[in-house]
Design a protein around this motif. Structure first.
Motif, PDB file in Angstrom:
ATOM      1  N   ALA A   1      -5.282  10.120   2.131  1.00  0.00           N
ATOM      2  CA  ALA A   1      -4.984   9.846   0.719  1.00  0.00           C
ATOM      3  C   ALA A   1      -4.836   8.349   0.492  1.00  0.00           C
ATOM      4  O   ALA A   1      -5.280   7.818  -0.532  1.00  0.00           O
ATOM      5  N   LYS A   2      -4.232   7.656   1.442  1.00  0.00           N
ATOM      6  CA  LYS A   2      -4.076   6.215   1.334  1.00  0.00           C
ATOM      7  C   LYS A   2      -5.442   5.537   1.270  1.00  0.00           C
ATOM      8  O   LYS A   2      -5.673   4.654   0.454  1.00  0.00           O
ATOM      9  N   ARG A   3      -6.347   5.958   2.135  1.00  0.00           N
ATOM     10  CA  ARG A   3      -7.704   5.398   2.136  1.00  0.00           C
ATOM     11  C   ARG A   3      -8.395   5.603   0.801  1.00  0.00           C
ATOM     12  O   ARG A   3      -9.183   4.768   0.368  1.00  0.00           O
ATOM     13  N   SER A   4      -8.100   6.712   0.128  1.00  0.00           N
ATOM     14  CA  SER A   4      -8.754   6.991  -1.155  1.00  0.00           C
ATOM     15  C   SER A   4      -8.345   5.990  -2.232  1.00  0.00           C
ATOM     16  O   SER A   4      -9.054   5.824  -3.222  1.00  0.00           O
ATOM     17  N   TYR A   5      -7.221   5.310  -2.050  1.00  0.00           N
ATOM     18  CA  TYR A   5      -6.806   4.247  -2.972  1.00  0.00           C
ATOM     19  C   TYR A   5      -7.281   2.875  -2.499  1.00  0.00           C
ATOM     20  O   TYR A   5      -7.678   2.041  -3.310  1.00  0.00           O
ATOM     21  N   VAL A   6      -7.233   2.642  -1.201  1.00  0.00           N
ATOM     22  CA  VAL A   6      -7.530   1.311  -0.655  1.00  0.00           C
ATOM     23  C   VAL A   6      -9.024   1.018  -0.661  1.00  0.00           C
ATOM     24  O   VAL A   6      -9.444  -0.087  -1.044  1.00  0.00           O
ATOM     25  N   ARG A   7      -9.852   1.962  -0.278  1.00  0.00           N
ATOM     26  CA  ARG A   7     -11.291   1.717  -0.151  1.00  0.00           C
ATOM     27  C   ARG A   7     -11.946   1.257  -1.452  1.00  0.00           C
ATOM     28  O   ARG A   7     -12.735   0.309  -1.433  1.00  0.00           O
ATOM     29  N   PRO A   8     -11.648   1.870  -2.604  1.00  0.00           N
ATOM     30  CA  PRO A   8     -12.268   1.377  -3.841  1.00  0.00           C
ATOM     31  C   PRO A   8     -11.827  -0.033  -4.217  1.00  0.00           C
ATOM     32  O   PRO A   8     -12.607  -0.803  -4.780  1.00  0.00           O
ATOM     33  N   ILE A   9     -10.590  -0.382  -3.897  1.00  0.00           N
ATOM     34  CA  ILE A   9     -10.107  -1.732  -4.199  1.00  0.00           C
ATOM     35  C   ILE A   9     -10.848  -2.750  -3.342  1.00  0.00           C
ATOM     36  O   ILE A   9     -11.318  -3.784  -3.832  1.00  0.00           O
ATOM     37  N   VAL A  10     -10.973  -2.470  -2.053  1.00  0.00           N
ATOM     38  CA  VAL A  10     -11.681  -3.380  -1.148  1.00  0.00           C
ATOM     39  C   VAL A  10     -13.142  -3.514  -1.582  1.00  0.00           C
ATOM     40  O   VAL A  10     -13.692  -4.623  -1.621  1.00  0.00           O
ATOM     41  N   ALA A  11     -13.771  -2.420  -1.956  1.00  0.00           N
ATOM     42  CA  ALA A  11     -15.167  -2.468  -2.405  1.00  0.00           C
ATOM     43  C   ALA A  11     -15.304  -3.297  -3.678  1.00  0.00           C
ATOM     44  O   ALA A  11     -16.250  -4.088  -3.811  1.00  0.00           O
TER      45      ALA A  11
END
Length: 97
Positions: free
Chosen positions: A21-31
């Motif tokens: 779930a954490k990755r689902s928030y972090v990955r779009p921000i990094v992209a």
């Protein structure tokens, strides 16, 4: 040559109780940050489910351009409605450092 870095400390929503779930928030921000042609990655709070640290780095010929890019990155991160930006640590390095 000037280099600049910024580290964003984020509070994630309460439903980020797992690393997935954490990755689902972090990955779009990094992209989204990478569209500014910066290096971006999650760099801290890796084992904490409700927190994230994302860093960006930029290199440019002029200090003003580095500041402009870091300002744009900060606005993007602060403008994400699903997360709360707790703090930002910025550094600028020039030829005299």
């Amino acid at each position: 040559m000037f280099t600049g870095t910024a580290v964003f400390d984020l509070l994630l929503p309460g439903d980020s109780r797992s690393l997935k779930a954490k990755r689902s928030y972090v990955r779009p921000i990094v992209a989204a940050l990478r569209r500014f042609e910066v290096s971006a990655a999650e760099v801290g709070a890796l084992d904490l489910h409700g927190r994230a640290e994302i860093a960006v780095a930029v290199v440019a010929a002029e200090a003003a351009h580095v500041r402009t890019v870091l300002d744009s990155c900060e606005r993007l991160v602060a403008g994400r409605p699903e997360t709360e930006l707790l703090s930002v640590r910025r550094r600028l390095h020039g030829p005299d450092d």
